[in-house]
Write a protein that holds these residues in place. Sequence first.
Motif, PDB file in Angstrom:
ATOM      1  N   THR A 261      -1.984   1.418 -10.664  1.00 38.23           N
ATOM      2  CA  THR A 261      -0.995   0.564  -9.858  1.00 38.23           C
ATOM      3  C   THR A 261      -0.746   1.494  -8.182  1.00 38.23           C
ATOM      4  N   PRO A 262      -0.303   1.506  -7.024  1.00 38.77           N
ATOM      5  CA  PRO A 262       0.419   1.994  -6.017  1.00 38.77           C
ATOM      6  C   PRO A 262       1.449   1.315  -5.306  1.00 38.77           C
TER       7      PRO A 262
ATOM      8  N   SER B 152       1.335   0.906   5.955  1.00 39.39           N
ATOM      9  CA  SER B 152       0.851  -0.230   5.976  1.00 39.39           C
ATOM     10  C   SER B 152      -0.117  -0.837   5.533  1.00 39.39           C
ATOM     11  N   ASP B 153      -1.615  -0.345   4.707  1.00 36.74           N
ATOM     12  CA  ASP B 153      -2.329  -0.796   4.098  1.00 36.74           C
ATOM     13  C   ASP B 153      -2.420   0.415   3.245  1.00 36.74           C
ATOM     14  N   GLN B 154      -2.011   1.793   3.461  1.00 38.63           N
ATOM     15  CA  GLN B 154      -2.708   2.478   2.422  1.00 38.63           C
ATOM     16  C   GLN B 154      -1.088   2.418   1.395  1.00 38.63           C
ATOM     17  N   ALA B 155      -1.230   3.434   0.722  1.00 37.53           N
ATOM     18  CA  ALA B 155      -0.576   3.618  -0.310  1.00 37.53           C
ATOM     19  C   ALA B 155      -0.359   4.814  -0.411  1.00 37.53           C
ATOM     20  N   TYR B 156       1.653   5.752  -0.151  1.00 39.84           N
ATOM     21  CA  TYR B 156       2.241   7.073  -0.373  1.00 39.84           C
ATOM     22  C   TYR B 156       1.996   7.764  -2.250  1.00 39.84           C
ATOM     23  N   PHE B 157       1.798   6.576  -2.864  1.00 34.87           N
ATOM     24  CA  PHE B 157       1.937   7.048  -4.106  1.00 34.87           C
ATOM     25  C   PHE B 157       1.348   5.974  -5.308  1.00 34.87           C
ATOM     26  N   ASN B 158       0.706   6.595  -6.579  1.00 35.79           N
ATOM     27  CA  ASN B 158       0.359   5.776  -7.580  1.00 35.79           C
ATOM     28  C   ASN B 158       0.769   6.541  -8.447  1.00 35.79           C
ATOM     29  N   VAL B 159       0.704   5.872  -9.807  1.00 31.55           N
ATOM     30  CA  VAL B 159       1.260   6.059 -10.904  1.00 31.55           C
ATOM     31  C   VAL B 159      -0.174   6.667 -11.125  1.00 31.55           C
ATOM     32  N   ARG B 160       0.443   7.331 -12.018  1.00 33.29           N
ATOM     33  CA  ARG B 160      -0.232   8.945 -12.336  1.00 33.29           C
ATOM     34  C   ARG B 160      -1.014   8.333 -13.891  1.00 33.29           C
ATOM     35  N   SER B 161      -2.358   8.219 -14.177  1.00 35.46           N
ATOM     36  CA  SER B 161      -2.666   7.957 -15.640  1.00 35.46           C
ATOM     37  C   SER B 161      -2.360   8.892 -16.087  1.00 35.46           C
TER      38      SER B 161
ATOM     39  N   LEU C  25      13.928   2.503  -5.766  1.00 33.41           N
ATOM     40  CA  LEU C  25      13.923   3.312  -7.459  1.00 33.41           C
ATOM     41  C   LEU C  25      13.005   1.822  -8.414  1.00 33.41           C
ATOM     42  N   THR C  26      13.772   1.567  -7.757  1.00 31.51           N
ATOM     43  CA  THR C  26      13.255  -0.073  -8.027  1.00 31.51           C
ATOM     44  C   THR C  26      11.592  -0.586  -8.049  1.00 31.51           C
ATOM     45  N   LEU C  27      10.599   0.264  -7.073  1.00 32.00           N
ATOM     46  CA  LEU C  27       9.625   0.317  -6.203  1.00 32.00           C
ATOM     47  C   LEU C  27       8.894   1.029  -7.342  1.00 32.00           C
ATOM     48  N   MET C  28       9.863   1.963  -7.945  1.00 30.60           N
ATOM     49  CA  MET C  28       9.337   2.949  -8.759  1.00 30.60           C
ATOM     50  C   MET C  28       8.445   2.931 -10.374  1.00 30.60           C
ATOM     51  N   GLY C  29       9.787   1.782 -10.392  1.00 29.88           N
ATOM     52  CA  GLY C  29      10.146   1.187 -11.910  1.00 29.88           C
ATOM     53  C   GLY C  29       9.077   0.396 -12.315  1.00 29.88           C
ATOM     54  N   LYS C  30       8.624  -0.630 -11.171  1.00 29.38           N
ATOM     55  CA  LYS C  30       7.978  -1.580 -10.948  1.00 29.38           C
ATOM     56  C   LYS C  30       6.800  -1.030 -10.860  1.00 29.38           C
ATOM     57  N   ALA C  31       6.130  -0.194 -10.359  1.00 29.84           N
ATOM     58  CA  ALA C  31       5.471  -0.098  -9.894  1.00 29.84           C
ATOM     59  C   ALA C  31       4.722   0.590 -11.905  1.00 29.84           C
ATOM     60  N   LEU C  32       5.464   1.531 -12.454  1.00 30.51           N
ATOM     61  CA  LEU C  32       5.000   1.846 -13.982  1.00 30.51           C
ATOM     62  C   LEU C  32       5.397   0.935 -14.758  1.00 30.51           C
TER      63      LEU C  32
END
Length: 103
Positions: free
Chosen positions: A13-14, A19-28, A69-76
């Motif tokens: 999950t990014p 634009s269309d490039q994610a800065y971050f992804n959840v780490r596996s 913070l909401t973006l990060m929580g939702k991605a997790l």
Amino acid sequence: MSNQSDLKTIGFTPFLYNSDQAYFNVRSGIHIIDALSQSSDLLSLAKSFAEDAAFNRDTDRHAWAAHYLTLMGKALIDDVIQALMPRPARTKTESEAEMPESL
């Protein structure tokens, strides 16, 4: 199916795009219990910042903090959901089916 306590994030999950490039992804590889716990903490902080933003009209910094913070929580949470969803068994492609087994 694996024991759910052994399940880990898949790192799919990014979040936070330019634009269309994610800065971050959840780490596996994060145990899903730990990921859910961290997500709960992030969303709790986001809730507090959102409440502050509702009452403090002088600045938008609380609203932006809540947003990130909401973006990060939702991605997790989204990544945990991906780890919990059963994945279909991989079948051979047509070209793999034609290959001899000795390769």
